[in-house]
Enzyme design. Structure first.
Site, mmCIF file in Angstrom:
data_model
loop_
_atom_site.group_PDB
_atom_site.id
_atom_site.type_symbol
_atom_site.label_atom_id
_atom_site.label_comp_id
_atom_site.label_asym_id
_atom_site.label_seq_id
_atom_site.Cartn_x
_atom_site.Cartn_y
_atom_site.Cartn_z
ATOM 1 N N THR A 282 0.842 -1.206 0.000
ATOM 2 C CA THR A 282 0.000 0.000 0.000
ATOM 3 C C THR A 282 0.878 1.258 0.000
ATOM 4 O OG1 THR A 282 -0.404 0.156 2.378
ATOM 5 C CG2 THR A 282 -1.837 -1.337 1.114
ATOM 6 N N ASN B 19 2.545 0.455 10.008
ATOM 7 C CA ASN B 19 3.524 0.898 11.018
ATOM 8 C C ASN B 19 4.303 -0.250 11.655
ATOM 9 O OD1 ASN B 19 3.364 3.887 11.230
ATOM 10 N ND2 ASN B 19 1.197 3.423 11.558
ATOM 11 N N GLU C 171 1.115 -3.212 4.594
ATOM 12 C CA GLU C 171 0.234 -2.043 4.762
ATOM 13 C C GLU C 171 1.046 -0.754 4.987
ATOM 14 O OE1 GLU C 171 -2.246 -0.320 4.681
ATOM 15 O OE2 GLU C 171 -4.112 -1.419 4.807
ATOM 16 N N HIS C 172 0.338 0.364 5.114
ATOM 17 C CA HIS C 172 0.932 1.708 5.135
ATOM 18 C C HIS C 172 2.045 1.899 6.174
ATOM 19 C CE1 HIS C 172 -1.062 2.755 8.913
ATOM 20 N NE2 HIS C 172 -2.001 1.926 8.485
ATOM 21 N N ASP C 173 3.002 2.722 5.823
ATOM 22 C CA ASP C 173 4.044 3.211 6.751
ATOM 23 C C ASP C 173 4.966 2.122 7.299
ATOM 24 O OD1 ASP C 173 3.268 6.050 6.776
ATOM 25 O OD2 ASP C 173 1.402 5.270 7.633
#
Ligand code: UDP
Length: 218
Positions: A121, A159, A139-141
Site C-alpha cells: 500500500t 507501522n 500495509e501503510h508506513d
C-alpha cells in the site's frame, strides 16, 4: 539477442518466479532471453523451456547487457550472491506479477520479487532483494530492510518495521504498530507459519503460535 536476464535458482523459488519474470519482461517490451542460473548444474540444460546454466557459464554468455533476479528463499544465500553480482558489475533485476498492486510513495529496493496477488500500500520503504510470495501484503508506513522474505499469505499491517534478513512464514499475521511506536521485528528473526505477532520480536529469535511466543529449545 542483445539482452540476457536470469533467474538465479532453478529450485522451487526460481521455478515459481520464472513465470513472474516472463510477465515482467513482457511489460518491459524488450527483446531478451530469460535463463536460469543454478550452481548445481554442470552443463547447460533446459528447465521449463528456458536454458539453465551455472554462474560461470552465464558470465561467459556473449551478450552486452545482463541482469539477474536472485530467486532463492534463503536470505543469506541471496546476500552472498548479491555481493558476487555487485563485484562482477551485474545489476539486480526486480520482477513483479501483472496483478500486484503498489500504491503511493513506495520505495522498493533492487532485486525485488513480488509474486501474484501481492499488495504494497502507501508510504512504504523496502530494502534490497525483498521476496513477497503469493497473496502477501504490506500495509501503510512500514519500513522493511534488506534480504527480507515473506512466504505466501503474510499479513504485514501498518507501522511495522522489519529489519534485515527476517523470514516470515506462510499465513503469519503481524499486528499494526503506531507512528510513535512501530512494531519491530528484529534482524534475522523468524516468524513461524500462522503465527499471530502481537508485539515486537527481538533480533535473532524464532516466534510461533497465537499469540506468538519465542521458541526455546528444550
Ligand atoms: N543455489 C545456487 N547457488 C548457491 C546456492 C544455491 O545455485 O550459491 C541453488 C541450489 O542449487 C538450488 C537453489 O539454489 O537449486 C535453492 O533451492 P532450495 O530448494 O534450497 O530453495 P528455494 O528454491 O526454496 O529457495
Amino acid at each position: 539477442m542483445t539482452k540476457l536476464y536470469a533467474v538465479y535458482g532453478a529450485s522451487g523459488c526460481g521455478r515459481s518466479l520464472m513465470p513472474v519474470a516472463r510477465q515482467q519482461l513482457a511489460r518491459q517490451q524488450e527483446p531478451a532471453e530469460i535463463v536460469f542460473i543454478d550452481d548445481a548444474l554442470t552443463e547447460i540444460t533446459i528447465v521449463n523451456g528456458h536454458r539453465a546454466m551455472n554462474y560461470p557459464q552465464f558470465k561467459a554468455e556473449p551478450v552486452s547487457f545482463k541482469a539477474v533476479l536472485i530467486a532463492i528463499a534463503n536470505s543469506q544465500v541471496r546476500e552472498k550472491i548479491a555481493l558476487t553480482l555487485e563485484q562482477d558489475g551485474l545489476p539486480l533485476w526486480s520482477v513483479q506479477a501483472d496483478n500486484t498492486l503498489l500504491m503511493d510513495t513506495v520505495e522498493l529496493g533492487a532485486g525485488a520479487a513480488l509474486s501474484p496477488f501481492v499488495t504494497i500500500t502507501s508510504n512504504i520503504k523496502i530494502g534490497k532483494c525483498f521476496h513477497a510470495n503469493l497473496y502477501s501484503y504490506v500495509e501503510h508506513d512500514c519500513v522493511i530492510g534488506d534480504f527480507v522474505t515473506f512466504a505466501p499469505g503474510v499479513k504485514c499491517n501498518g507501522n511495522i518495521h522489519i529489519e534485515d534478513h527476517v523470514y516470515i512464514g506462510a499465513g503469519a499475521v503481524i499486528k499494526q504498530g503506531t507512528p510513535a511506536q512501530p512494531l519491530v521485528i528484529g534482524r534475522g528473526a523468524v516468524v513461524g507459519m500462522g503465527a499471530v505477532v502481537t508485539k515486537s520480536v527481538p533480533a535473532g529469535v524464532t516466534v510461533v503460535g497465537n499469540p506468538a511466543r519465542i521458541l526455546t529449545s528444550k
